[in-house]
Design a protein around this motif. Sequence first.
Motif, PDB file in Angstrom:
ATOM      1  N   ASP A  69       0.834  -1.210   0.000  1.00  0.00           N
ATOM      2  CA  ASP A  69       0.000   0.000   0.000  1.00  0.00           C
ATOM      3  C   ASP A  69       0.865   1.256   0.000  1.00  0.00           C
ATOM      4  O   ASP A  69       0.570   2.231  -0.689  1.00  0.00           O
ATOM      5  CB  ASP A  69      -0.927   0.009   1.217  1.00  0.00           C
ATOM      6  N   VAL A  70       1.939   1.226   0.784  1.00  0.00           N
ATOM      7  CA  VAL A  70       2.846   2.378   0.839  1.00  0.00           C
ATOM      8  C   VAL A  70       3.522   2.561  -0.519  1.00  0.00           C
ATOM      9  O   VAL A  70       3.666   3.691  -1.000  1.00  0.00           O
ATOM     10  CB  VAL A  70       3.887   2.211   1.965  1.00  0.00           C
ATOM     11  N   LEU A  71       3.917   1.463  -1.153  1.00  0.00           N
ATOM     12  CA  LEU A  71       4.527   1.546  -2.482  1.00  0.00           C
ATOM     13  C   LEU A  71       3.533   2.073  -3.516  1.00  0.00           C
ATOM     14  O   LEU A  71       3.916   2.824  -4.422  1.00  0.00           O
ATOM     15  CB  LEU A  71       5.072   0.181  -2.906  1.00  0.00           C
ATOM     16  N   ARG A  72       2.266   1.699  -3.368  1.00  0.00           N
ATOM     17  CA  ARG A  72       1.231   2.233  -4.264  1.00  0.00           C
ATOM     18  C   ARG A  72       1.111   3.742  -4.111  1.00  0.00           C
ATOM     19  O   ARG A  72       0.971   4.480  -5.097  1.00  0.00           O
ATOM     20  CB  ARG A  72      -0.109   1.547  -3.955  1.00  0.00           C
ATOM     21  N   ARG A 131       6.277  18.005 -11.557  1.00  0.00           N
ATOM     22  CA  ARG A 131       6.301  16.856 -10.654  1.00  0.00           C
ATOM     23  C   ARG A 131       6.474  17.348  -9.221  1.00  0.00           C
ATOM     24  O   ARG A 131       6.900  18.460  -8.984  1.00  0.00           O
ATOM     25  CB  ARG A 131       7.473  15.942 -10.991  1.00  0.00           C
ATOM     26  N   LEU A 132       6.186  16.453  -8.281  1.00  0.00           N
ATOM     27  CA  LEU A 132       6.446  16.760  -6.873  1.00  0.00           C
ATOM     28  C   LEU A 132       7.944  16.627  -6.615  1.00  0.00           C
ATOM     29  O   LEU A 132       8.584  15.692  -7.102  1.00  0.00           O
ATOM     30  CB  LEU A 132       5.688  15.792  -5.965  1.00  0.00           C
ATOM     31  N   SER A 133       8.498  17.522  -5.833  1.00  0.00           N
ATOM     32  CA  SER A 133       9.920  17.439  -5.505  1.00  0.00           C
ATOM     33  C   SER A 133      10.159  16.279  -4.540  1.00  0.00           C
ATOM     34  O   SER A 133       9.236  15.786  -3.883  1.00  0.00           O
ATOM     35  CB  SER A 133      10.398  18.743  -4.868  1.00  0.00           C
ATOM     36  N   SER A 134      11.408  15.860  -4.440  1.00  0.00           N
ATOM     37  CA  SER A 134      11.734  14.769  -3.524  1.00  0.00           C
ATOM     38  C   SER A 134      11.480  15.186  -2.082  1.00  0.00           C
ATOM     39  O   SER A 134      11.088  14.361  -1.245  1.00  0.00           O
ATOM     40  CB  SER A 134      13.184  14.335  -3.713  1.00  0.00           C
ATOM     41  N   ASN A 135      11.679  16.467  -1.762  1.00  0.00           N
ATOM     42  CA  ASN A 135      11.393  16.949  -0.402  1.00  0.00           C
ATOM     43  C   ASN A 135       9.897  16.850  -0.091  1.00  0.00           C
ATOM     44  O   ASN A 135       9.520  16.504   1.036  1.00  0.00           O
ATOM     45  CB  ASN A 135      11.860  18.389  -0.219  1.00  0.00           C
ATOM     46  N   THR A 136       9.063  17.163  -1.053  1.00  0.00           N
ATOM     47  CA  THR A 136       7.622  17.074  -0.845  1.00  0.00           C
ATOM     48  C   THR A 136       7.204  15.619  -0.639  1.00  0.00           C
ATOM     49  O   THR A 136       6.443  15.309   0.278  1.00  0.00           O
ATOM     50  CB  THR A 136       6.858  17.672  -2.046  1.00  0.00           C
ATOM     51  N   LEU A 140       2.541   9.226  -6.114  1.00  0.00           N
ATOM     52  CA  LEU A 140       3.256  10.494  -5.918  1.00  0.00           C
ATOM     53  C   LEU A 140       4.277  10.724  -7.030  1.00  0.00           C
ATOM     54  O   LEU A 140       4.485  11.857  -7.465  1.00  0.00           O
ATOM     55  CB  LEU A 140       3.955  10.520  -4.561  1.00  0.00           C
ATOM     56  N   ALA A 141       4.927   9.653  -7.489  1.00  0.00           N
ATOM     57  CA  ALA A 141       5.907   9.784  -8.567  1.00  0.00           C
ATOM     58  C   ALA A 141       5.222  10.177  -9.875  1.00  0.00           C
ATOM     59  O   ALA A 141       5.794  10.910 -10.692  1.00  0.00           O
ATOM     60  CB  ALA A 141       6.675   8.477  -8.742  1.00  0.00           C
ATOM     61  N   ALA A 142       3.988   9.727 -10.068  1.00  0.00           N
ATOM     62  CA  ALA A 142       3.252  10.039 -11.292  1.00  0.00           C
ATOM     63  C   ALA A 142       2.457  11.341 -11.182  1.00  0.00           C
ATOM     64  O   ALA A 142       1.905  11.821 -12.173  1.00  0.00           O
ATOM     65  CB  ALA A 142       2.299   8.897 -11.623  1.00  0.00           C
TER      66      ALA A 142
END
Length: 166
Positions: free
Chosen positions: A96-99, A117-122, A104-106
């Motif tokens: 679920d966390v990976l989903r 895209r969302l930044s890595s900090n976000t 978030l990556a998409a």
Amino acid sequence: MVRHRLEARTKTDAIIELGALRVDYERGELHRSAQLSPTLSELADDYVAHLRDRIGDPSPKQRRSPRTVADARYKLDRYILPVLGNVRAAELDVSDVLRLLDSLAAYRSSRRREPTRLSSNTRSGILSTLSGLVRYGVKRGLIERNVVRDVDRDDRRAAPVDPRDP
């Protein structure tokens, strides 16, 4: 008297589960049933209320600012609960966390002219908020362990960027 529905499929499994339930009652422990577990949406409401109660706490380690509470509520409502809100807290697992991480990556923000895209900090902040929510559930005895901690660092990275993508 509280009635519990056993999850066993066979008579032998039911006898074993009933024995474990009796031991739990003798020890004074509550029976943990996934069906009785709250969803992450319900747990999130309690978590935010708990954070809100800690605004102005006399202890500096316990104190939370209104901005911290508002930020947690925003991340929960905007990113976490749309993906995981209907998941039962006791049934949350690494997949679920990976989903959530995949979503978030998409994710593409449409607030600007060009989608970004969302930044890595976000993404890291969103994952920290989810970890805080799960840790709250663990402390309340609703979840066995914090599965967010089981996610590998490699899995937390963003999806590779396609140069043809706008």
